[in-house]
Design a protein around this motif. Structure first.
Motif, short mmCIF file in Angstrom:
data_model
loop_
_atom_site.label_atom_id
_atom_site.label_comp_id
_atom_site.label_asym_id
_atom_site.label_seq_id
_atom_site.Cartn_x
_atom_site.Cartn_y
_atom_site.Cartn_z
N SER A 120 16.07 40.51 72.57
CA SER A 120 16.87 39.55 74.07
C SER A 120 17.57 40.72 75.53
CB SER A 120 18.43 39.49 73.87
OG SER A 120 18.95 40.47 73.40
N GLN A 174 14.35 36.28 78.23
CA GLN A 174 15.69 35.73 78.03
C GLN A 174 15.05 34.60 77.09
OE1 GLN A 174 14.62 33.68 82.07
NE2 GLN A 174 16.18 34.94 83.01
N ASP A 207 17.98 34.55 74.63
CA ASP A 207 19.30 33.29 75.11
C ASP A 207 19.01 32.17 75.29
OD1 ASP A 207 20.59 35.64 75.63
OD2 ASP A 207 19.68 35.66 77.61
#
Length: 318
Positions: free
Chosen positions: A93, A97, A100
């Motif tokens: 991460s 992205q 997420d």
């Protein structure tokens, strides 16, 4: 329980492993000037990228990870029907992205899966676990290979979860870029976080901008640091492969495989200095060597000719 695996396209496993274990892939789009390459680990497209695009367009390429809506669609179209539990294992991460986005998508998936499964006459609950590998490329492949083997062996889901949690902080990755200047100039671009470019620029300054030097880069617990430096690519490769050979011989691995990826024609790798000794040590210790072509997404960030190797086990300074 039917258990599946979903990865993003930076996971550098051999093509045969994806097929054998039915590992699903989240593509990453790469904008190369006016062209858009969808990196989904298609062998022909990757070969074309290395032959025609990386040298002329790679340094300015922009990677575009799957959005949370796209991740959600992947699950709701097939995965919630085909499996009862899915491990979604992503690249670190710190650099993308994807973790997420997948985490955000999981909330919608868990709210909507029941209707999808009911329409397909699939009984029972569905669950998923989104996992930040805290590593990249062949490092992620080490985790995925282990999970695939455990699923194939019929290991219960809770034991697999515990094994993943145990392995993540022990994945040791190393890479030798063929062209430090490319990586310094490139870095990770839009939609990525603090990237290898920052590390490379720091190394270039440390080395007095002597780009003829070839460092071995350590990737461990989400951090990249110089591990060793030599005056030739071949010497750095030999030092890196020798270091992993020593770990195998010492019995310090907790993974059943060592994964390698190369940004180019992988038939060159067995001829590299130190590979024969690595392969011999792996055979003697019953460790599988898994050699794969580095994804196009990985290659635009580290350059053609980069060699990456990873295992899970004891971390020893080089």
């Amino acid at each position: 329980m039917r258990i599946g695996i979903l990865v993003d396209s930076t996971c550098d496993l051999p093509e045969a492993d994806f097929a054998q274990h039915n590992i699903r892939v989240m593509p990453i789009s790469i904008r190369l000037g006016d062209e858009l390459l969808v990196d989904e680990r298609d062998a022909a497209a990757t070969q074309h990228f290395y032959a025609e695009q990386i040298d002329t367009k790679g340094v300015d390429a922009e990677s575009i990870p799957y959005t949370s809506e796209q991740v959600q669609a992947v699950f709701l179209e097939r995965l919630v029907i085909d499996y009862d539990l899915v491990f979604c294992i992503t690249v670190s991460s710190r650099h993308s992205q994807i973790f997420d986005n997948a985490t955000r998508a999981s909330f919608g998936i868990l709210k909507q899966y029941r209707a999808v499964r009911a329409a397909a006459d699939v009984q029972g609950p569905f669950s998923m676990r989104v996992i930040d590998s805290k590593t990249i490329f062949a490092g992620t492949a080490v985790l995925v290979a282990e999970v695939a083997a455990l699923i194939e062996a019929g290991v219960p889901a809770n034991e697999i979860r515990l094994k993943i949690d145990e392995m993540i902080p022990n994945v040791c990755g190393y890479m030798v870029p063929a062209n430090l200047g490319y990586v310094r100039d490139r870095g990770f671009r839009k939609n990525d976080r603090k990237g290898l470019g920052d590390t490379m620029r720091g190394m270039a300054l440390t080395l007095g901008s002597a780009l003829s030097m070839h460092p071995v880069i350590s990737i461990y617990r989400g951090e990249e640091n110089p591990a060793n430096v030599n005056r030739s690519y071949e010497k750095s490769v030999a030092r890196m492969l020798g270091h992993v050979t020593e770990r195998i011989t010492a019995g310090e691995l907790m993974s059943s495989s060592v994964c390698l990826s190369y940004a180019g024609d992988i038939t060159r790798v067995p001829a590299m200095p130190g590979y024969d000794e690595l392969a011999k040590a792996a055979r003697e210790r019953n460790i599988q060597l898994k050699l794969a072509t580095m994804s196009a997404t990985g290659a635009v960030n580290v350059g053609a000719g980069c060699l990456f190797i990873a295992y899970a086990g004891k971390h020893v300074k080089m």
